[in-house]
Design a protein around this motif. Structure first.
Motif, PDB file in Angstrom:
ATOM      1  N   GLU A 144      -1.490 -31.998  45.524  1.00  0.00           N
ATOM      2  CA  GLU A 144      -0.857 -31.907  46.840  1.00  0.00           C
ATOM      3  C   GLU A 144      -1.653 -31.050  47.819  1.00  0.00           C
ATOM      4  O   GLU A 144      -1.368 -31.043  49.019  1.00  0.00           O
ATOM      5  CB  GLU A 144       0.553 -31.312  46.716  1.00  0.00           C
ATOM      6  N   LYS A 157       8.316 -26.493  57.652  1.00  0.00           N
ATOM      7  CA  LYS A 157       8.186 -27.945  57.539  1.00  0.00           C
ATOM      8  C   LYS A 157       7.625 -28.342  56.183  1.00  0.00           C
ATOM      9  O   LYS A 157       8.029 -29.367  55.606  1.00  0.00           O
ATOM     10  CB  LYS A 157       7.311 -28.474  58.675  1.00  0.00           C
ATOM     11  N   TRP A 158       6.676 -27.556  55.648  1.00  0.00           N
ATOM     12  CA  TRP A 158       6.121 -27.901  54.343  1.00  0.00           C
ATOM     13  C   TRP A 158       7.178 -27.766  53.249  1.00  0.00           C
ATOM     14  O   TRP A 158       7.255 -28.593  52.348  1.00  0.00           O
ATOM     15  CB  TRP A 158       4.902 -27.048  54.017  1.00  0.00           C
ATOM     16  N   ASN A 160      10.252 -28.251  53.605  1.00  0.00           N
ATOM     17  CA  ASN A 160      11.132 -29.406  53.753  1.00  0.00           C
ATOM     18  C   ASN A 160      10.566 -30.621  53.025  1.00  0.00           C
ATOM     19  O   ASN A 160      11.310 -31.468  52.513  1.00  0.00           O
ATOM     20  CB  ASN A 160      11.351 -29.711  55.231  1.00  0.00           C
ATOM     21  N   GLU A 161       9.218 -30.700  52.953  1.00  0.00           N
ATOM     22  CA  GLU A 161       8.570 -31.776  52.202  1.00  0.00           C
ATOM     23  C   GLU A 161       8.631 -31.507  50.699  1.00  0.00           C
ATOM     24  O   GLU A 161       8.839 -32.417  49.889  1.00  0.00           O
ATOM     25  CB  GLU A 161       7.099 -31.908  52.634  1.00  0.00           C
ATOM     26  N   LEU A 162       8.417 -30.248  50.324  1.00  0.00           N
ATOM     27  CA  LEU A 162       8.296 -29.888  48.909  1.00  0.00           C
ATOM     28  C   LEU A 162       9.634 -29.856  48.165  1.00  0.00           C
ATOM     29  O   LEU A 162       9.690 -30.097  46.959  1.00  0.00           O
ATOM     30  CB  LEU A 162       7.625 -28.511  48.775  1.00  0.00           C
ATOM     31  N   ASP A 168      15.952 -25.403  50.660  1.00  0.00           N
ATOM     32  CA  ASP A 168      14.644 -24.745  50.665  1.00  0.00           C
ATOM     33  C   ASP A 168      14.659 -23.374  49.986  1.00  0.00           C
ATOM     34  O   ASP A 168      13.715 -22.999  49.298  1.00  0.00           O
ATOM     35  CB  ASP A 168      14.071 -24.643  52.091  1.00  0.00           C
TER      36      ASP A 168
END
Length: 563
Positions: A144, A157-158, A160-162, A168
């Motif tokens: 990744e 934001k990252w 939120n992706e992870l 979170d």
């Protein structure tokens, strides 16, 4: 019911909070039945009703009042007024409301494991984004990392992706615990982030509303509460009705209750966060009063003193907690009563705290440290905590503070209603106060300087090994084995390694008899045993060890490095 009537009923219940008998019980029951159906018009009113219910759950008049109280509390989180004022009731601990707090590492991980979809980061209160950014790559898989390297979108934001289906905050706590499996390292990394998190409510998330342990028999309050001050000399001669050791499964339930009691009050306590479910005992007194005594897991125990946390229950309801450190026949005690239960039996319960500590650890001397008295603690200053302990018989050892105490007592005698000023209370609270059941002595917590013992070890390592701690640990371990023999058991071996540098420094330890050195080995092994209180008893019975530690604590003129 209109708002005025609701307020009147709440006022009546508050005014008669400590009044018990047939007529007050009837009025209480009628008021509860009406308020259970009412829709209150402010968050403050909702909180007032909730606190009254918590109190009545612990101090019920009779079976009817208890039943009505339980029914009202069971559905409290679903009340329309609770939902209406949900934001204003944040951190109240009321069922159905959120809890926002910078949880410690162990607590955050526990909450994340149990409620992974409910624990989120409060980004509006977070400023340390650069440090969190630095942890993104370790939290991701290596495949990744190209995205992390090239896409500069920020931690929020990252994450939120992870995070996937987790919130979170839960993702961060769980993932950091995975990549830093050493609990001490995880704790350092996590707490450097200084994350404030919010735990959203669910049907089984921590709340004060539903916090109650099952009891075999409920004590009903039919007369006045014990508001009188206890006579400590008499209290210390009393014994608990029972001290019951719990199984790990039973112990875990009480450990969780203690941890949740902290979560719902915006607190975090190591004694509960790292409590050992294998070392939990119920100390049962009269009138439904019980202390749940829990020790720390072996790896988190202090080098010398033994720390236990007590959760105070009445009729199964948490109403406060105690922190106790014991060694050398002495104990340092921090006593806390939750706001809901203040103004009632605090003095009587405190007497039972002292008797419980004596029963568990065999101590005869007690001390209160300055923070509890008001040092850097405005709440304790304003409550006059110092005089609470003074009136129980605790006294300072400092001549300066003793002189000030005598001047204040003389002023009280001269002028009726004289109260010590906040400035005076600060001066009084600058030093420990002590109570001795028998003769006064100096080899006790508060006077023994264990920091000097640690500094003595540090200076020995610097002198003998040039600060090389790998070499020092290896050599001291071998020397300690030569002196005492090999330890047994995994936990005993861990603590033997921790104690080894200190063992090599004990004055004239090589000249101790074989029996005395064998007894020292047993003391160290007990530090890692199931019940750390066994270590306290073994340490206290080893007179040469106590004397040697006392000598080390007096050896340095100062515990400040470089002096």
């Amino acid at each position: 019911m209109d708002a005025d009537m609701s307020m009147k009923l709440l006022g009546t219940l508050e005014n008669e909070k400590f009044t018990f008998g047939i007529e007050p019980a009837a009025r209480r029951l009628a008021a509860l039945q009406k308020l259970g159906r009412a829709r209150l018009t402010s968050a403050a009113a909702v909180l007032r009703l909730h606190e009254l219910l918590c109190f009545m759950r612990a101090y019920p008049d009779n079976q009817k009042v208890l039943k009505q109280c339980k029914q009202t509390m069971a559905a409290f989180g679903q009340r329309s007024d609770v939902q209406r004022f949900r934001e204003e009731l944040e951190n109240s601990g009321i069922a159905g409301t959120a809890i926002t707090y910078p949880f410690y590492a162990a607590t955050a991980e526990r909450l994340a494991q149990r409620w992974p979809q409910n624990l989120s980061i409060v980004w509006g209160q977070y400023e340390n984004t650069a440090l969190l950014d630095s942890q993104l790559q370790p939290m991701a898989l290596w495949s990744e990392t190209p995205g992390l390297d090239e896409m500069e979108v920020g931690a929020k934001k990252w994450l939120n992706e992870l995070r996937g289906k987790q919130a979170d905050g839960a993702f961060v706590a769980r993932r950091l615990a995975e990549i830093y499996p050493d609990a001490f390292t995880f704790e350092i990394i996590f707490e450097q982030l200084r994350l404030t998190m919010q735990l959203e409510p669910s049907h089984d998330s921590p709340s004060r509303t539903h916090a109650a342990a099952p009891v075999k028999q409920t004590h009903f309050q039919t007369g006045p509460v014990r508001a009188q001050r206890p006579v400590i000399a008499e209290v210390l001669r009393e014994q608990p009705r029972a001290i019951r050791e719990l199984s790990r499964q039973e112990g875990q339930r009480y450990v969780e209750m203690a941890r949740n009691a902290m979560v719902t009050r915006e607190r975090d306590l190591d004694a509960f966060a790292y409590a050992d479910a294998n070392d939990v005992r119920l100390v049962e007194w009269e009138d439904g009063l019980t202390f749940v005594a829990m020790g720390l897991v072996p790896e988190r125990r202090l080098m010398l003193e033994s720390v236990y946390g007590f959760l105070t229950l009445r009729n199964g309801v948490p109403m406060g907690y105690v922190l106790n450190s014991a060694l050398s026949g002495s104990a340092e005690i921090a006593y806390n009563v939750f706001d809901t239960f203040r103004g009632g039996e605090a003095g009587w319960i405190y007497g039972r705290v002292l008797a419980t500590v004596k029963a568990l650890f065999g101590v005869d001397s007690f001390t209160i440290y300055p923070y509890q008295l008001g040092h850097k603690n405005n709440e304790a200053l304003e409550s006059g905590a110092w005089w609470f302990y003074q009136k129980l018989g605790f006294r300072p050892r400092s001549t300066k503070v003793l002189a000030l105490m005598k001047r204040e007592l003389a002023a009280m005698k001269r002028t009726r209603g004289h109260r010590s000023s906040i400035a005076t209370l600060r001066k009084l609270a600058a030093e420990n106060v002590y109570y001795h059941e028998h003769e006064q002595r100096d080899d006790i917590i508060g006077l023994m300087k264990n920091d000097k013992v640690g500094l003595a070890v540090t200076r020995m390592i610097a002198k003998r090994f040039g600060g090389d701690r790998v070499l020092a640990e290896r050599e001291c371990h071998a020397e300690a084995i030569a002196l005492l023999g090999k330890p047994r058991g995994l936990a005993g071996g861990c603590w033997f390694r921790r104690w080894a540098p200190l063992v090599t420094m004990l004055p004239r330890v090589a000249s101790w008899s074989v029996a005395e050195r064998k007894a020292l080995l047993e003391v160290i092994i007990k530090k890692g045993s199931r019940r750390e209180s066994d270590f306290v008893h073994a340490f206290d019975q080893h007179r040469k060890l106590r004397k040697a530690i006392a000598q080390l604590s007096r050896r340095l003129s100062s515990a400040v490095p470089g002096e």
